[in-house]
Design an enzyme around this catalytic site. Structure first.
Site, PDB file in Angstrom:
ATOM      1  CG  ASN A  23      -8.111  -5.970  -4.085  1.00 48.28           C
ATOM      2  OD1 ASN A  23      -7.002  -5.685  -3.143  1.00 48.28           O
ATOM      3  ND2 ASN A  23      -9.439  -5.091  -3.726  1.00 48.28           N
ATOM      4  CE  LYS A  34      -3.833  -2.173   2.516  1.00 52.43           C
ATOM      5  NZ  LYS A  34      -3.197  -3.477   2.366  1.00 52.43           N
ATOM      6  CG  HIS A  42     -11.367  -2.800   9.474  1.00 56.46           C
ATOM      7  ND1 HIS A  42     -11.919  -0.717   9.701  1.00 56.46           N
ATOM      8  CD2 HIS A  42     -11.254  -2.819  11.269  1.00 56.46           C
ATOM      9  CE1 HIS A  42     -11.784  -0.696  10.082  1.00 56.46           C
ATOM     10  NE2 HIS A  42     -11.470  -1.369  11.232  1.00 56.46           N
ATOM     11  CD  GLU A  86      -4.320   5.580   4.353  1.00 57.48           C
ATOM     12  OE1 GLU A  86      -3.971   4.626   2.785  1.00 57.48           O
ATOM     13  OE2 GLU A  86      -5.154   4.705   4.395  1.00 57.48           O
ATOM     14  NE  ARG A  92      -7.250 -10.806  -3.775  1.00 60.07           N
ATOM     15  CZ  ARG A  92      -8.684 -10.344  -2.739  1.00 60.07           C
ATOM     16  NH1 ARG A  92      -9.666  -9.871  -4.212  1.00 60.07           N
ATOM     17  NH2 ARG A  92      -8.452  -9.352  -2.469  1.00 60.07           N
ATOM     18  CD  GLU A  99     -10.880  -2.103  -2.084  1.00 59.57           C
ATOM     19  OE1 GLU A  99     -10.216  -2.351  -1.138  1.00 59.57           O
ATOM     20  OE2 GLU A  99     -11.033  -3.615  -2.356  1.00 59.57           O
ATOM     21  CD  GLU A 125      -6.644  -2.537  -0.440  1.00 61.86           C
ATOM     22  OE1 GLU A 125      -5.206  -3.146  -0.033  1.00 61.86           O
ATOM     23  OE2 GLU A 125      -7.658  -2.367   0.733  1.00 61.86           O
TER      24      GLU A 125
END
Length: 660
Positions: free
Chosen positions: A294, A116, A235, A200, A296, A275, A292
């Site tokens: 992903n 990240k 989360h 963050e 996949r 995202e 971030e």
């Protein structure tokens, strides 16, 4: 062309990939651990190869064994699914070195987006907005705490590797930072083998909105619109939908363009998801930030398939074969609305603790009226502690959001699942939550309403009545004998037959009396009131009753020593009392393992004075940490575990000295 595809995964995603490969005429190979020898994905594939023991580190994360399985079976390509090795650039390089095709992005793209901190720096260079925070290499706890103070509390500590909420902690005060960082690091190390974290700013009223992107080898990149994944617990996503409620054309265009730029920055090929955190207070083009990417397929990809009419796995395979995308951005349209709910084996009322057990009964609604169910388990399968406890994904599609939500609620209610604690009632309530239905969503919604969403209602009189009838019937299978009058339901020589069943509920013995008349009617006296059933017919595991002229049906599963009654998505289990039994006495003198797992931290010793709620240990189960607290004030009498110990559900970990 790909002729034989090995799926380096398990569960519902392996089954999902196999279905598309089969439709394309591609031969499939499954891999499995000891725990998955008879799993659904193993039975579906054309061939299957054992790759190791149950622990993922010795099986599904064993890249060498997976590549060897591909060679043994003549596979020419590997699909990674999601999780496990799907975002391992080292694995991708080894697949390529073995002369095999990887159905996914390049190792370079995965490496660029996999951490990240590096990804955020790359996005800043590409002009993609990122959340304010510290994304550097320094990992000293005191330094990170100072950075958090500079950013301003509340902050999020996030593992720089992986995802799924693992290694993520929200911190409200500086004095809580050190413990939260330590916990996040342990979880990140256990999940991703990398304990490094970033810090963050926590965005107030945040919404989690992601953009599905697709790229091909010719450099074409498009986005397939957005998904809203704001409904989360710990989360982790529980309900996702597409398109996002309240989305404006301007914001969709801005987010889509940013996602495409993010993918182009790493020459992305295949399916990926960018995202973003969105300011829920104002949906505007300047109110979103990159979190971030992903690299996949995502768990929630079916909602995108539903609104676009595309098969994303088929597209993945086509792009992996070197073919260009068959459409341009302007060719894509949104059709209707789709929503997905993740059915898990977990105890929502106990903080969403993962559950284990055998699925004694399992049946899903038919694939009609906009309903789709993706699963990797069947009736009789066992949910083990080794893997993610997902049972199924339930997807509903309709012409608009209201109809999609209505279809989802109906599908959840129609589902048959018994033998294992699930989050179905929680999902049903969430799907009908007033704020969610109105589109007022943010990542804190579940937390604010968790008590109401997870409250288990008390058994009603009809629940007791149905359980008693099932226990007394010839098919009851319980500790009580069958109804001696069942063979002659219309014959009574001396008035109504009266029988009793004693159940144990919450440690209490509760008696239910059943009076059966000559015409088959039953009057049942229960702790919750009396019920009169005019008729009661058994059809397998279903009891069909008529009460006050109203015909109803309920699932009633009677096994050895217990009866489960399921109505309207709620299941109550009634344990049959054994004469002389002691019942379920709960003690405040012990801390019991709520599930199988590994003890990661022991923070109390024999002789320590502890207060109620004080953390005594941390148990890791399914790669998530669960704090175990003291049940009352007292002195620790004995500690029965050490850090690193594997414990079974129900094991006594700590005992306190008796009170008084």
């Amino acid at each position: 062309m790909i002729n034989t595809l090995l799926i380096a995964n398990r569960g519902e995603i392996a089954c999902r990939v196999i279905r598309t490969a089969r439709a394309l005429g591609i031969r499939t190979v499954a891999v499995h651990s000891d725990a998955d020898r008879g799993a659904m994905h193993v039975r579906m594939a054309d061939a299957a190869v054992w790759i190791g023991p149950a622990p993922v580190s010795e099986s599904y994360l064993n890249g060498a064994a997976i590549i060897a399985a591909a060679r043994r079976t003549g596979a020419d390509a590997i699909h990674p699914g999601y999780g496990f090795l799907s975002e391992s650039p080292d694995f991708v390089e080894k697949v390529a070195a073995a002369g095999l095709t990887f159905v996914g992005p390049s190792a370079a793209a995965i490496r660029a987006m996999g951490l990240k901190d590096g990804a955020k720096a790359l996005m800043e260079k590409a002009g993609v907005p990122v959340v304010p925070g510290y994304h550097g290499a320094e990992q000293d706890p005191a330094f990170l705490c100072e950075q958090a103070k500079t950013i301003g509390f509340p902050v999020l500590i996030k593992a720089r590797a992986g995802g799924g909420g693992k290694g993520m902690r929200r911190v409200e005060r500086p004095e809580d930072f050190a413990e939260a960082l330590s916990s996040a690091r342990r979880e990140a190390e256990a999940s991703f083998g990398d304990s490094r974290c970033l810090v963050e700013k926590f965005v107030e009223n945040p919404r989690h909105v992601e953009i599905q992107v697709f790229g091909d080898a010719a450099g074409n990149v498009v986005h397939l619109f957005e998904r809203d994944c704001s409904l989360q617990r710990r989360h982790q996503k529980v309900i996702e939908e597409a398109p996002a409620p309240g989305m404006t054309a301007e914001l969709r265009a801005a987010m889509g363009a940013a996602a495409v730029e993010a993918a182009k920055a790493v020459n992305y090929v295949g399916a990926g998801t960018v995202e973003f955190i969105v300011d829920g207070a104002k949906l505007s083009p300047d109110g979103f930030w990159f979190m971030e990417m992903n690299t996949r397929l995502q768990v929630e990809h079916p909602v995108t398939e539903a609104i676009t009419g595309l098969d994303l796995v088929a597209l993945q395979i086509a792009v992996a074969e070197g073919r260009p995308l068959p459409f341009r951005q302007e060719d894509l349209e949104i059709s209707g609305h789709a929503v997905e709910a993740r059915l898990y084996a977990e105890d929502a009322g106990a903080g969403f603790l993962p559950a284990t057990g055998r699925l004694e009964r399992l049946a899903f609604p038919p694939a009609e009226d906009g309903i789709r169910v993706d699963t990797g388990v069947r009736e009789g399968d066992v949910i083990t502690p080794h893997y993610d406890p997902m049972i199924a994904k339930v997807i509903a599609h309709g012409p608009d959001r209201a109809s999609a939500l209505q279809r989802l609620a109906r599908a959840l209610d129609a589902m048959v699942v018994s033998g294992c604690v699930t989050n179905r009632l929680f999902l049903s309530r969430l799907a009908e939550d007033a704020d969610f239905v109105a589109g007022r969503v943010d990542t804190g919604l579940v937390g604010r309403t968790q008590a109401d969403l997870t409250r288990i209602p008390e058994p009603e009189a009809i629940d007791f009545a149905l359980a008693a009838v099932a226990a007394l019937s010839p098919q009851g299978g319980g500790a009580r004998s069958a109804d001696p009058f069942a063979a002659f339901p219309n014959f009574r020589n001396f008035g109504p037959a009266r029988q009793s069943v004693v159940f144990e509920v919450d440690g209490k013995r509760l008696r239910v009396a059943v009076e059966t008349s000559g015409n088959g009617a039953r009057r049942i006296e229960t702790p919750a009131g009396a019920v009169t059933l005019e008729t009661c017919e058994r059809h397998g595991d279903r009891l069909v009753t008529v009460e006050a002229g109203v015909r109803r049906s309920a699932l009633v599963v009677a096994g050895a020593g217990a009866v489960a009654v399921q109505r309207h998505g709620v299941e109550h289990r009634f344990r049959l009392s054994v004469p002389g039994g002691s019942g379920d006495e709960t003690s405040g003198d012990a801390v019991i393992a709520p599930m199988p797992g590994v003890v990661r931290l022991v923070s109390a010793r024999a002789g320590d004075q502890v207060q109620r709620g004080a953390r005594l240990a941390v148990l890791e189960a399914m790669k998530m940490e669960h704090g175990l607290a003291a049940p009352r004030d007292g002195v620790v009498a004995a500690v029965s575990v050490a850090e690193g110990d594997q414990v079974e559900q129900g094991a006594t970990l700590f005992t306190l000295e008796p009170e008084g």
